[in-house]
Design an enzyme around this catalytic site. Structure first.
Site, PDB file in Angstrom:
ATOM      1  N   TYR A  36      26.679   0.837 -96.178  1.00 40.47           N
ATOM      2  CA  TYR A  36      25.960   2.099 -96.332  1.00 40.47           C
ATOM      3  C   TYR A  36      25.981   2.875 -95.033  1.00 40.47           C
ATOM      4  CZ  TYR A  36      22.126   5.394 -96.761  1.00 40.47           C
ATOM      5  OH  TYR A  36      21.380   6.547 -96.769  1.00 40.47           O
TER       6      TYR A  36
ATOM      7  N   GLU B 128      25.364  11.250 -97.289  1.00 40.03           N
ATOM      8  CA  GLU B 128      25.277   9.810 -97.506  1.00 40.03           C
ATOM      9  C   GLU B 128      26.573   9.250 -98.098  1.00 40.03           C
ATOM     10  OE1 GLU B 128      21.308   7.957 -99.063  1.00 40.03           O
ATOM     11  OE2 GLU B 128      22.683   8.101-100.746  1.00 40.03           O
TER      12      GLU B 128
END
Ligand code: GDP
Ligand code: MN
Length: 383
Positions: free
Chosen positions: A101, A189
């Site tokens: 991530y 993101e």
């Protein structure tokens, strides 16, 4: 303003972040053609302004163009958390070794953008933050200096021991920062940032939220705006001559006149309830309009009760009552209904309703209280 994945990936690509080179399509046939062009296996992905598509069945692998078409027809039209799927992204599928991530958001306490990275990617990052916060590393980004290369490297070497992978990741983090800054984003993101079997590092998913207040200096980004589900509903209402605004409560309101509609919402709030919407059906008693309005109300899954508040002025109550009876005859309404009817020809109107088995009240507060009672009594509990 939220972007869909295919749009966010374009911005990523513009900033030099590696992404799978796929295409956005709107039909199952196009999905088959695209799969044929880019080569299988492919991954067919629902494009909606919300996450968790994988869990909801909106991300599927396909081994052939025919299967891509099949998967596409399954995903198109699907409802993902209230978002109807109208677009798909067909990407070449990749062989994943690991899912990480990386994201940047604005941290109000730190008064700066903050980059977060985690080796636990591919899953809901809020869940990681709750259960295993030690798996997330934060880096405050000085808004004037920007993300420094040594900072990006520190984060990247925390994710990979292998120098080649760490440096590739540091490059992606640096570019993610450029992308965030250049678009005036409030969120950027990559989840998952994938480690591939061939050693490559690539952004498999992309999420960008743009700062609405900065859109005046990004005409090209402003154009990317897609209507949200609420806005789509409001446009649909407008095309039927209704003025509708979606809200968050449980009491569906149908009112003639904007002023009375506002007063109805105020009264519901005052009594401790929550209106589900603003809906002005105007001064007409046309049954079709009532049907359209009812359909709009019941399409909101939060609605527990319908409160119809009509003050007959030029519109006569008997006309409204006839319209209502006709509309209810054509609809299969599985929700409790409260009608308040006063004004011109109200006695005739109430009689027409009574003959159809509907009791109307004359007092607005009485009507609203009754609606509140039915809503909290779990009236019309819905699947
Ligand atoms: P989200 O659920 O809305 O966040 O959608 P994602 O784009 O993150 O996809 C969900 C999951 O699908 C990812 O975490 C991956 O595990 C998987 N996935 C997506 N693309 C590929 C691919 O090309 N190959 C493989 N094997 N899995 C993929
Ligand atoms: Mn994702």
């Amino acid at each position: 303003m939220k972007l869909e994945e295919f749009q966010a990936k374009k911005l990523f690509s513009r900033s030099g972040i590696p992404i799978p080179e796929g295409s956005m399509v709107t039909t199952a046939e196009e999905a088959r053609e695209t799969a044929g062009k880019i080569g299988c296996p492919v991954v067919v992905k629902a494009q909606v302004q919300t996450g968790g598509r994988g869990k909801a069945g909106g991300v599927k692998l396909a081994q052939s163009p025919e299967e891509a078409q099949q998967r596409a027809s399954e995903i198109l039209g699907m409802d993902i958390k209230g978002h109807k799927v109208k677009r798909l992204l067909v990407d070449p599928a990749v062989d994943i070794r690991g899912e990480l991530y990386a994201g940047i958001t604005v941290d109000r306490n730190k008064k700066a953008p903050v980059m977060m990275v985690s080796p636990a990617g591919g899953v809901d990052i809020e869940e990681v933050a709750r259960t295993t916060p030690e798996k997330i590393t934060f880096q405050r980004i000085d808004p004037l200096m920007g993300l420094q290369l040594f900072e990006a490297k520190r984060l990247a070497f925390g994710l990979f021991d292998e120098k080649k992978k760490a440096l590739a990741t540091a490059g992606i983090l640096t570019r993610l920062w450029s992308c965030f800054r250049d678009c005036d984003a409030s969120l950027a993101e990559i989840n998952p940032l994938a480690e591939l079997a061939d050693g490559g590092i690539i952004a498999l998913d992309a999420k960008i939220v743009l700062d609405d207040n900065a859109m005046y200096r990004h005409p090209d980004l402003k154009e990317m705006r897609l209507p949200t589900p609420d806005e789509e509903k409001e446009l649909l209402a407008k095309s039927k001559g209704l003025s509708y605004v979606q809200l968050e409560g449980e009491i569906g309101c149908m009112v003639n006149g904007a002023g009375l509609a506002m007063a109805t919402m105020d009264l519901i709030k005052h009594l401790g309830g929550r209106p589900a919407n603003f809906l002005d059906i105007g001064g007409s008693s046309n049954p079709q309009k009532v049907i359209d309005a009812m359909e709009l109300l019941v399409s909101d899954p939060n609605v527990r009760v319908i409160f119809i508040n009509v003050f007959g002025g030029i519109t006569r109550c008997d006309d409204v009552a006839n319209g209502l009876v006709e509309a209810l005859g054509q609809l299969e309404l599985d929700l409790p209904l409260v009608v308040r009817l006063t004004g011109t020809n109200e006695d005739q109107g109430r009689e027409i309703l009574a003959n159809a088995g509907i009791t109307a009240v004359t007092d607005m507060t009485e009507g609203a209280s009754k609606a509140l009672e039915l809503a909290s009594a779990g009236g019309g509990e819905r699947a």
